[in-house]
Design an enzyme around this catalytic site. Structure first.
Site, PDB file in Angstrom:
ATOM      1  N   HIS A 120       0.813  -1.218   0.000  1.00 46.13           N
ATOM      2  CA  HIS A 120       0.000   0.000   0.000  1.00 46.13           C
ATOM      3  C   HIS A 120       0.848   1.271   0.000  1.00 46.13           C
ATOM      4  CE1 HIS A 120      -3.538  -2.511   1.829  1.00 46.13           C
ATOM      5  NE2 HIS A 120      -3.387  -2.704   0.534  1.00 46.13           N
ATOM      6  N   CYS A 154       4.155  20.436  -7.529  1.00 45.21           N
ATOM      7  CA  CYS A 154       5.181  19.759  -8.335  1.00 45.21           C
ATOM      8  C   CYS A 154       6.022  20.806  -9.049  1.00 45.21           C
ATOM      9  CB  CYS A 154       4.489  18.857  -9.348  1.00 45.21           C
ATOM     10  SG  CYS A 154       5.602  18.124 -10.549  1.00 45.21           S
ATOM     11  N   CYS A 157       5.088  20.387 -13.107  1.00 43.49           N
ATOM     12  CA  CYS A 157       3.777  20.696 -13.713  1.00 43.49           C
ATOM     13  C   CYS A 157       2.856  21.483 -12.773  1.00 43.49           C
ATOM     14  CB  CYS A 157       3.084  19.404 -14.169  1.00 43.49           C
ATOM     15  SG  CYS A 157       2.368  18.446 -12.824  1.00 43.49           S
ATOM     16  N   GLY A 194      -1.456  -9.030  12.681  1.00 45.93           N
ATOM     17  CA  GLY A 194      -1.990  -7.697  12.910  1.00 45.93           C
ATOM     18  C   GLY A 194      -2.734  -7.081  11.750  1.00 45.93           C
ATOM     19  N   ALA A 238       1.542  -8.757  18.731  1.00 44.47           N
ATOM     20  CA  ALA A 238       2.704  -9.103  17.903  1.00 44.47           C
ATOM     21  C   ALA A 238       4.026  -9.032  18.659  1.00 44.47           C
ATOM     22  CB  ALA A 238       2.749  -8.165  16.697  1.00 44.47           C
TER      23      ALA A 238
HETATM   24  C1  BJW Z   1      -2.922  -6.271  16.712  1.00 45.27           C
HETATM   25  C2  BJW Z   1      -2.385  -5.553  17.726  1.00 45.27           C
HETATM   26  C3  BJW Z   1      -1.188  -6.019  18.229  1.00 45.27           C
HETATM   27  C4  BJW Z   1      -4.170  -4.558  17.224  1.00 45.27           C
HETATM   28  N1  BJW Z   1      -0.621  -7.110  17.697  1.00 45.27           N
HETATM   29  N2  BJW Z   1      -2.365  -7.361  16.206  1.00 45.27           N
HETATM   30  C5  BJW Z   1     -13.018  -7.405  -3.036  1.00 45.27           C
HETATM   31  C6  BJW Z   1     -14.052  -7.442  -2.117  1.00 45.27           C
HETATM   32  C7  BJW Z   1     -14.512  -6.259  -1.517  1.00 45.27           C
HETATM   33  C8  BJW Z   1     -13.938  -5.012  -1.812  1.00 45.27           C
HETATM   34  C9  BJW Z   1     -12.914  -4.979  -2.715  1.00 45.27           C
HETATM   35  C10 BJW Z   1     -12.462  -6.150  -3.311  1.00 45.27           C
HETATM   36  N3  BJW Z   1     -11.411  -5.836  -4.117  1.00 45.27           N
HETATM   37  C11 BJW Z   1     -11.206  -4.476  -4.034  1.00 45.27           C
HETATM   38  C12 BJW Z   1     -12.115  -3.929  -3.191  1.00 45.27           C
HETATM   39  C13 BJW Z   1     -12.234  -2.488  -2.823  1.00 45.27           C
HETATM   40  C14 BJW Z   1     -11.254  -2.092  -1.719  1.00 45.27           C
HETATM   41  C15 BJW Z   1     -11.545  -2.900  -0.468  1.00 45.27           C
HETATM   42  O1  BJW Z   1     -10.859  -3.818  -0.107  1.00 45.27           O
HETATM   43  N4  BJW Z   1     -12.580  -2.508   0.264  1.00 45.27           N
HETATM   44  C16 BJW Z   1     -12.964  -3.190   1.505  1.00 45.27           C
HETATM   45  C17 BJW Z   1     -12.656  -2.305   2.724  1.00 45.27           C
HETATM   46  C18 BJW Z   1     -14.409  -3.536   1.429  1.00 45.27           C
HETATM   47  N5  BJW Z   1      -9.876  -2.272  -2.154  1.00 45.27           N
HETATM   48  C19 BJW Z   1      -9.261  -1.373  -2.886  1.00 45.27           C
HETATM   49  O2  BJW Z   1      -9.809  -0.361  -3.265  1.00 45.27           O
HETATM   50  C20 BJW Z   1      -7.820  -1.644  -3.288  1.00 45.27           C
HETATM   51  N6  BJW Z   1      -7.662  -1.412  -4.683  1.00 45.27           N
HETATM   52  C21 BJW Z   1      -8.087  -2.262  -5.601  1.00 45.27           C
HETATM   53  O3  BJW Z   1      -8.490  -3.371  -5.328  1.00 45.27           O
HETATM   54  O4  BJW Z   1      -8.019  -1.766  -6.891  1.00 45.27           O
HETATM   55  C22 BJW Z   1      -8.796  -2.437  -7.899  1.00 45.27           C
HETATM   56  C23 BJW Z   1     -10.283  -2.273  -7.550  1.00 45.27           C
HETATM   57  C24 BJW Z   1     -10.784  -1.059  -7.157  1.00 45.27           C
HETATM   58  C25 BJW Z   1     -12.153  -0.915  -6.818  1.00 45.27           C
HETATM   59  C26 BJW Z   1     -13.000  -2.020  -6.851  1.00 45.27           C
HETATM   60  C27 BJW Z   1     -12.469  -3.259  -7.242  1.00 45.27           C
HETATM   61  C28 BJW Z   1     -11.104  -3.374  -7.586  1.00 45.27           C
HETATM   62  C29 BJW Z   1      -6.877  -0.675  -2.597  1.00 45.27           C
HETATM   63  C30 BJW Z   1      -6.822  -0.840  -1.147  1.00 45.27           C
HETATM   64  C31 BJW Z   1      -5.895   0.230  -0.546  1.00 45.27           C
HETATM   65  C32 BJW Z   1      -5.949   0.241   0.969  1.00 45.27           C
HETATM   66  N7  BJW Z   1      -5.333   1.430   1.438  1.00 45.27           N
HETATM   67  C33 BJW Z   1      -5.247   1.673   2.875  1.00 45.27           C
HETATM   68  C34 BJW Z   1      -4.731   3.111   3.095  1.00 45.27           C
HETATM   69  C35 BJW Z   1      -3.235   3.190   2.794  1.00 45.27           C
HETATM   70  C36 BJW Z   1      -2.660   4.484   3.224  1.00 45.27           C
HETATM   71  C37 BJW Z   1      -2.851   4.754   4.700  1.00 45.27           C
HETATM   72  O5  BJW Z   1      -2.324   4.008   5.576  1.00 45.27           O
HETATM   73  O6  BJW Z   1      -3.526   5.718   5.011  1.00 45.27           O
HETATM   74  O7  BJW Z   1      -4.372   0.730   3.484  1.00 45.27           O
HETATM   75  S1  BJW Z   1      -6.772   1.384   3.730  1.00 45.27           S
HETATM   76  C38 BJW Z   1      -6.063   0.726   5.191  1.00 45.27           C
HETATM   77  O8  BJW Z   1      -6.471  -0.630   5.357  1.00 45.27           O
HETATM   78  C39 BJW Z   1      -4.546   0.711   4.942  1.00 45.27           C
HETATM   79  C40 BJW Z   1      -4.172  -0.614   5.513  1.00 45.27           C
HETATM   80  O9  BJW Z   1      -2.946  -1.050   4.944  1.00 45.27           O
HETATM   81  C41 BJW Z   1      -5.338  -1.488   5.144  1.00 45.27           C
HETATM   82  C42 BJW Z   1      -5.472  -2.732   5.961  1.00 45.27           C
HETATM   83  O10 BJW Z   1      -5.671  -2.406   7.308  1.00 45.27           O
HETATM   84  P1  BJW Z   1      -4.983  -3.313   8.425  1.00 45.27           P
HETATM   85  O11 BJW Z   1      -3.513  -3.230   8.289  1.00 45.27           O
HETATM   86  O12 BJW Z   1      -5.575  -4.657   8.398  1.00 45.27           O
HETATM   87  O13 BJW Z   1      -5.348  -2.499   9.766  1.00 45.27           O
HETATM   88  P2  BJW Z   1      -6.697  -2.510  10.648  1.00 45.27           P
HETATM   89  O14 BJW Z   1      -6.665  -1.284  11.468  1.00 45.27           O
HETATM   90  O15 BJW Z   1      -7.876  -2.760   9.804  1.00 45.27           O
HETATM   91  O16 BJW Z   1      -6.557  -3.782  11.585  1.00 45.27           O
HETATM   92  C43 BJW Z   1      -5.585  -3.855  12.615  1.00 45.27           C
HETATM   93  C44 BJW Z   1      -5.592  -5.277  13.161  1.00 45.27           C
HETATM   94  O17 BJW Z   1      -4.541  -5.370  14.089  1.00 45.27           O
HETATM   95  C45 BJW Z   1      -6.881  -5.654  13.909  1.00 45.27           C
HETATM   96  O18 BJW Z   1      -7.296  -6.933  13.473  1.00 45.27           O
HETATM   97  C46 BJW Z   1      -6.445  -5.698  15.377  1.00 45.27           C
HETATM   98  O19 BJW Z   1      -7.144  -6.710  16.123  1.00 45.27           O
HETATM   99  C47 BJW Z   1      -5.009  -6.056  15.242  1.00 45.27           C
HETATM  100  N8  BJW Z   1      -4.165  -5.608  16.330  1.00 45.27           N
HETATM  101  N9  BJW Z   1      -3.273  -4.461  18.007  1.00 45.27           N
HETATM  102  C48 BJW Z   1      -1.292  -7.731  16.675  1.00 45.27           C
HETATM  103  N10 BJW Z   1      -0.602  -5.361  19.257  1.00 45.27           N
HETATM  104 ZN    ZN Z   2       3.912  17.023 -11.782  1.00 41.51          ZN
END
Ligand code: BJW
Ligand code: ZN
Length: 247
Positions: A120, A154, A157, A194, A238
């Site tokens: 990401h 930028c 541009c 996580g 973790a």
């Molecule tokens: C602990 C802990 C400890 C706490 N030890 N653990 C198929 C089905 C449904 C939807 C889609 C699909 N394919 C695509 C989509 C659309 C969308 C999507 O997934 N939506 C869903 C939410 C429904 N995906 C996209 O748009 C992606 N692009 C794509 O697929 O392009 C083609 C396309 C587009 C549109 C439609 C179809 C296809 C792009 C996804 C980009 C995600 N970006 C983000 C932001 C990045 C920048 C930023 O950080 O601001 O990435 S969103 C956010 O979520 C971030 C994270 O990397 C990502 C995942 O989150 P993560 O890491 O799991 O964190 P949390 O907070 O959710 O969970 C924390 C966990 O830790 C919890 O479980 C806790 O219990 C645990 N925890 N303390 C261990 N100490």
């Molecule tokens: Zn530019």
């Protein structure tokens, strides 16, 4: 089969990891939680408590209010610069493993993991929202202040510079995704740490390993949609669990 007791689960996971020839570690925001980086779906604190992270992480939010979104990412970058890797990152770095991370921080690198795959993007690679050119790394440090900040323009541009991260609706970097899927397909053991397992396509990576006969181990204090694909579910943080299972 009787469910294993917690110590037995830890021992089973440690044995699987010790015997792995192609180990993959997939991490999400929970990996960095104990370093002091808030997880993505935790309530944001302070000023940001009024906002929903999921609503800020979109191209539409940046179009509507670039200063709000840029200010949020600059605040997060400065926060990450002030903290360090935890014992979990360090345990991962001690093993020869392919690290795939959804995190936009650099804590795996700073712990010593070589070339983690960033699905990401990164807080440290801003680019032009118009021509796409790299905008040069932002200056280290900063006020650590919360609130909107006008993004730079930028130099080629004049379009606004945007964070080098992947927002909802945007494609993941092709080479990173290809490398991640290939590593997951070839893994004999994949440890998912996580991540809430709700964001796609990253959430499908453990399934690739499981469906091709590899073993998936999960480290997360909470149950997730990935539970059914995991041979071992370790319900703990973790920074405590990883040093116990990666020796
Ligand atoms: C602990 C802990 C400890 C706490 N030890 N653990 C198929 C089905 C449904 C939807 C889609 C699909 N394919 C695509 C989509 C659309 C969308 C999507 O997934 N939506 C869903 C939410 C429904 N995906 C996209 O748009 C992606 N692009 C794509 O697929 O392009 C083609 C396309 C587009 C549109 C439609 C179809 C296809 C792009 C996804 C980009 C995600 N970006 C983000 C932001 C990045 C920048 C930023 O950080 O601001 O990435 S969103 C956010 O979520 C971030 C994270 O990397 C990502 C995942 O989150 P993560 O890491 O799991 O964190 P949390 O907070 O959710 O969970 C924390 C966990 O830790 C919890 O479980 C806790 O219990 C645990 N925890 N303390 C261990 N100490
Ligand atoms: Zn530019």
């Amino acid at each position: 089969m009787e469910p294993l007791s917690e110590p037995a689960q830890l021992r089973a996971a440690a044995a699987l990891i010790a015997g792995a020839e192609r180990l993959v570690v997939l991490t999400g925001a929970g990996m960095s939680a104990e370093s002091g980086v808030p997880t993505f779906r935790d309530a944001l604190t302070g000023l940001w408590a009024r906002y929903d992270a999921q609503a800020l992480a979109t191209p539409e939010a940046f179009e509507q209010d670039p200063a709000l979104v840029w200010g949020w990412y600059e605040w997060r970058r400065e926060l990450v610069e002030r903290v360090g890797p935890n014992a979990g990152h360090e345990a991962v770095a001690r093993r020869d493993a392919v690290v795939i991370t959804q995190n936009v921080d650099d804590l795996h690198e700073r712990a010593g993991s070589k070339n983690p795959i960033h699905l990401h993007g990164s807080l440290f690679t801003p680019r032009c929202s118009g021509c796409g050119r790299a905008a040069g790394a932002p200056a280290v440090g900063g006020a650590g202040t919360e609130g909107p900040r006008t993004p730079p323009s930028c130099e080629h541009c004049q379009s606004l510079v945007r964070p080098g991260v992947v927002w909802f609706g945007e494609s993941l970097p092709v080479d990173a995704l290809e490398k991640a899927v290939e590593a997951a397909a070839n893994a004999d053991v994949l440890v998912t740490v996580g991540t809430s397992g709700v964001v796609h396509p990253a959430a499908e990576i453990p399934q690739v390993t499981a469906k091709l006969g590899g073993t998936v181990i999960q480290v997360n204090p909470q149950p997730t949609p990935l539970d059914p694909f995991c041979a071992v579910n370790l319900r703990g943080p973790a920074a405590t669990v990883l040093p116990e299972i990666i020796r």
